[in-house]
Design a protein around this motif. Sequence first.
Motif, PDB file in Angstrom:
ATOM      1  N   SER A  79       0.803  -1.223   0.000  1.00  0.00           N
ATOM      2  CA  SER A  79       0.000   0.000   0.000  1.00  0.00           C
ATOM      3  C   SER A  79       0.839   1.279   0.000  1.00  0.00           C
ATOM      4  O   SER A  79       0.395   2.302  -0.515  1.00  0.00           O
ATOM      5  CB  SER A  79      -0.967   0.009   1.185  1.00  0.00           C
ATOM      6  N   GLN A  80       2.031   1.257   0.546  1.00  0.00           N
ATOM      7  CA  GLN A  80       2.883   2.445   0.600  1.00  0.00           C
ATOM      8  C   GLN A  80       4.072   2.358  -0.348  1.00  0.00           C
ATOM      9  O   GLN A  80       4.968   3.198  -0.303  1.00  0.00           O
ATOM     10  CB  GLN A  80       3.392   2.656   2.036  1.00  0.00           C
ATOM     11  N   ALA A  81       4.092   1.344  -1.212  1.00  0.00           N
ATOM     12  CA  ALA A  81       5.228   1.133  -2.113  1.00  0.00           C
ATOM     13  C   ALA A  81       4.901   1.595  -3.529  1.00  0.00           C
ATOM     14  O   ALA A  81       3.742   1.667  -3.929  1.00  0.00           O
ATOM     15  CB  ALA A  81       5.604  -0.342  -2.136  1.00  0.00           C
ATOM     16  N   LEU A  82       5.943   1.906  -4.275  1.00  0.00           N
ATOM     17  CA  LEU A  82       5.847   2.187  -5.703  1.00  0.00           C
ATOM     18  C   LEU A  82       6.523   1.020  -6.415  1.00  0.00           C
ATOM     19  O   LEU A  82       7.677   0.690  -6.109  1.00  0.00           O
ATOM     20  CB  LEU A  82       6.556   3.504  -6.045  1.00  0.00           C
ATOM     21  N   GLU A  83       5.816   0.398  -7.351  1.00  0.00           N
ATOM     22  CA  GLU A  83       6.356  -0.739  -8.093  1.00  0.00           C
ATOM     23  C   GLU A  83       6.283  -0.431  -9.585  1.00  0.00           C
ATOM     24  O   GLU A  83       5.222  -0.143 -10.115  1.00  0.00           O
ATOM     25  CB  GLU A  83       5.551  -2.002  -7.779  1.00  0.00           C
ATOM     26  N   VAL A 102      10.888  -6.118 -10.936  1.00  0.00           N
ATOM     27  CA  VAL A 102      10.151  -4.908 -10.593  1.00  0.00           C
ATOM     28  C   VAL A 102      11.024  -4.029  -9.712  1.00  0.00           C
ATOM     29  O   VAL A 102      11.691  -4.519  -8.801  1.00  0.00           O
ATOM     30  CB  VAL A 102       8.844  -5.273  -9.836  1.00  0.00           C
ATOM     31  N   MET A 103      11.036  -2.719 -10.005  1.00  0.00           N
ATOM     32  CA  MET A 103      11.682  -1.764  -9.115  1.00  0.00           C
ATOM     33  C   MET A 103      10.678  -1.507  -7.994  1.00  0.00           C
ATOM     34  O   MET A 103       9.572  -1.039  -8.233  1.00  0.00           O
ATOM     35  CB  MET A 103      12.024  -0.468  -9.849  1.00  0.00           C
ATOM     36  N   PHE A 104      11.061  -1.858  -6.779  1.00  0.00           N
ATOM     37  CA  PHE A 104      10.201  -1.753  -5.607  1.00  0.00           C
ATOM     38  C   PHE A 104      10.759  -0.647  -4.727  1.00  0.00           C
ATOM     39  O   PHE A 104      11.849  -0.786  -4.170  1.00  0.00           O
ATOM     40  CB  PHE A 104      10.199  -3.099  -4.870  1.00  0.00           C
ATOM     41  N   ASN A 155       9.823   3.794   1.438  1.00  0.00           N
ATOM     42  CA  ASN A 155      10.490   4.495   2.524  1.00  0.00           C
ATOM     43  C   ASN A 155      11.858   5.074   2.109  1.00  0.00           C
ATOM     44  O   ASN A 155      12.836   4.980   2.847  1.00  0.00           O
ATOM     45  CB  ASN A 155      10.643   3.559   3.734  1.00  0.00           C
ATOM     46  N   GLY A 156      11.900   5.649   0.899  1.00  0.00           N
ATOM     47  CA  GLY A 156      13.125   6.291   0.431  1.00  0.00           C
ATOM     48  C   GLY A 156      14.191   5.365  -0.116  1.00  0.00           C
ATOM     49  O   GLY A 156      15.277   5.814  -0.445  1.00  0.00           O
ATOM     50  N   ARG A 157      13.898   4.072  -0.223  1.00  0.00           N
ATOM     51  CA  ARG A 157      14.867   3.105  -0.766  1.00  0.00           C
ATOM     52  C   ARG A 157      14.225   2.363  -1.918  1.00  0.00           C
ATOM     53  O   ARG A 157      13.018   2.149  -1.933  1.00  0.00           O
ATOM     54  CB  ARG A 157      15.285   2.106   0.310  1.00  0.00           C
ATOM     55  N   MET A 167       6.010   0.789 -16.616  1.00  0.00           N
ATOM     56  CA  MET A 167       4.653   1.045 -16.122  1.00  0.00           C
ATOM     57  C   MET A 167       4.544   0.718 -14.643  1.00  0.00           C
ATOM     58  O   MET A 167       5.157  -0.232 -14.172  1.00  0.00           O
ATOM     59  CB  MET A 167       3.638   0.185 -16.885  1.00  0.00           C
ATOM     60  N   PRO A 168       3.729   1.483 -13.904  1.00  0.00           N
ATOM     61  CA  PRO A 168       3.458   1.115 -12.509  1.00  0.00           C
ATOM     62  C   PRO A 168       2.575  -0.138 -12.488  1.00  0.00           C
ATOM     63  O   PRO A 168       1.664  -0.270 -13.307  1.00  0.00           O
ATOM     64  CB  PRO A 168       2.721   2.325 -11.935  1.00  0.00           C
ATOM     65  N   VAL A 169       2.892  -1.054 -11.574  1.00  0.00           N
ATOM     66  CA  VAL A 169       2.162  -2.322 -11.484  1.00  0.00           C
ATOM     67  C   VAL A 169       1.767  -2.590 -10.034  1.00  0.00           C
ATOM     68  O   VAL A 169       2.259  -1.944  -9.113  1.00  0.00           O
ATOM     69  CB  VAL A 169       3.002  -3.503 -12.024  1.00  0.00           C
ATOM     70  N   ILE A 170       0.882  -3.547  -9.876  1.00  0.00           N
ATOM     71  CA  ILE A 170       0.469  -3.998  -8.547  1.00  0.00           C
ATOM     72  C   ILE A 170       0.349  -5.519  -8.598  1.00  0.00           C
ATOM     73  O   ILE A 170      -0.042  -6.078  -9.614  1.00  0.00           O
ATOM     74  CB  ILE A 170      -0.860  -3.334  -8.099  1.00  0.00           C
TER      75      ILE A 170
END
Length: 108
Positions: free
Chosen positions: A6-10, A43-45, A48-50, A71-74
Amino acid sequence: MPIDQSQALEILASEPRPRFKDREGREAAIDRGTGAQLHQVDVMFAFNGRAEVITVNVPEPGLGKGLKVGMPVIFTGLVASAWENEINGKDRHGISLRADAITVKTAA
């Protein structure tokens, strides 16, 4: 262990590719739950700044339509599992990531 995204960018970092049991690519890896061939996606995960590039195993029916690098994925049902084995007399261990599905993330 389930992974909270929920708080990650993938971001998709590679096209899905078949996973094999052997290094020569002769025996396909099969998902125990579905019987489908497993695929790997990088996937680039970012959290928290990393950021890290992770590899996730997904059964073939779970590969969403329209997946393109960048592309952003989930993931649906993303879990981490510890593994351990002995190869050539050396103990090896790590974490394996598996998901039921990967899809393009749509705007909320």
